[in-house]
Design an enzyme around this catalytic site. Structure first.
Site, PDB file in Angstrom:
ATOM      1  N   CYS A 121       0.834  -1.214   0.000  1.00 19.16           N
ATOM      2  CA  CYS A 121       0.000   0.000   0.000  1.00 19.16           C
ATOM      3  C   CYS A 121       0.865   1.260   0.000  1.00 19.16           C
ATOM      4  O   CYS A 121       0.527   2.253  -0.639  1.00 19.16           O
ATOM      5  CB  CYS A 121      -0.924   0.026   1.213  1.00 19.16           C
ATOM      6  SG  CYS A 121      -2.425  -0.962   1.057  1.00 19.16           S
ATOM      7  N   CYS A 229      -5.479   1.598   4.344  1.00 18.06           N
ATOM      8  CA  CYS A 229      -4.322   1.445   3.472  1.00 18.06           C
ATOM      9  C   CYS A 229      -3.201   2.436   3.788  1.00 18.06           C
ATOM     10  O   CYS A 229      -2.124   2.360   3.214  1.00 18.06           O
ATOM     11  CB  CYS A 229      -4.737   1.617   2.016  1.00 18.06           C
ATOM     12  SG  CYS A 229      -5.665   3.126   1.727  1.00 18.06           S
TER      13      CYS A 229
HETATM   14 FE1  SF4 Z   1      -1.347  -3.725  -2.539  1.00 18.50          FE
HETATM   15 FE2  SF4 Z   1      -2.727  -2.295  -0.784  1.00 18.50          FE
HETATM   16 FE3  SF4 Z   1      -3.718  -2.707  -3.228  1.00 18.50          FE
HETATM   17 FE4  SF4 Z   1      -3.624  -4.730  -1.527  1.00 18.50          FE
HETATM   18  S1  SF4 Z   1      -4.843  -2.833  -1.271  1.00 18.50           S
HETATM   19  S2  SF4 Z   1      -2.937  -4.804  -3.686  1.00 18.50           S
HETATM   20  S3  SF4 Z   1      -1.753  -4.317  -0.367  1.00 18.50           S
HETATM   21  S4  SF4 Z   1      -1.908  -1.552  -2.745  1.00 18.50           S
END
Ligand code: SF4
Length: 233
Positions: A121, A229
């Protein structure tokens, strides 16, 4: 005026507006934001629905609507973004991470979202938004107090300490019923996944349908002890 002084002024402006506008309607809050910040104001949207973008376009036609394309979105989310861009009087701006998914996989290994979602994230959401928001003094979100306990204290206007910007949440006091009524009344675009068991729509690997009785964000990072996030936490 120094940057520090300008930030102090913005912070106290935000805190005062949060108190003054607590009982104001979403349109009144957005009117204050657009009149105060002009082109230095934008709406961010996850393309779960276009409610805040629609509200903002009523007070500032052509308003910037910022969307983070993490590379992991459902195709329905990208389709909603394209539809918003095509039919609404807004200026959709798509932000992308510095690395493609393939480049990230090469550096960190595949499926970083399963092994270290906070890092994933940070790379794919937090950093791109931080970079994208440098053009603005204030940003609007669709956060609502009823979505989850972590969002229960969301001010309608507050100070985003992490990005040092004014953060506007015009529908913070709305309920899901208020959103549904606004969508129905104005024919607002929504993500088709909302009709398919999803109550909150994020990246595909980290989003599941919600079960009866769960709060709206229970389907995000389910079972991973993560609720936000990093954009809002
Ligand atoms: Fe990556 Fe966060 Fe998207 Fe999940 S929510 S794919 S951890 S960016």
């Amino acid at each position: 005026m120094t940057t520090v002084q300008a930030e102090r002024d913005l912070k106290s402006l935000a805190e005062q507006a949060g108190r003054d506008l607590e009982e104001a309607s979403a349109l009144e809050i957005l009117k204050w934001a657009t009149e105060t910040f002009g082109p230095r104001f934008c709406v961010t949207s996850s393309m779960e629905d276009a409610v805040v973008a629609h509200l903002a376009s009523r007070v500032l036609p052509g308003v910037d609507v910022v969307f983070l394309d993490t590379g992991y979105h459902f195709e329905e989310t990208i389709g909603t973004r394209d539809a918003v861009d095509a039919v609404m009087d807004v200026n959709v701006i798509t932000l992308t991470p510095r690395q493609s998914v393939a480049e990230q996989d090469a550096q960190y290994g595949p499926k970083l979202h399963d092994r270290d979602p906070d890092l994933c994230c940070a790379l794919r959401k937090v950093k791109p938004l931080e970079d994208g928001l440098t053009a603005y003094d204030a940003w609007a979100t669709g956060l609502r107090r009823d979505e989850s306990p972590t969002r229960a204290g969301t001010p309608v206007v507050g100070w985003d300490e992490k990005r040092r910007k004014v953060k506007v949440s015009p529908i913070a006091r709305w309920t899901q019923d208020d959103v549904d009524a606004y969508v129905a009344e104005h024919g607002v675009l929504t993500n088709p996944l909302l009709m398919d068991g999803y109550a909150s729509v994020g990246c595909a690997p980290c989003t599941r349908r919600v079960l009866e009785g769960e709060d709206a964000r229970a389907g995000r990072w389910a079972g991973r002890g993560k609720t936000e996030c990093g954009l809002h936490g």
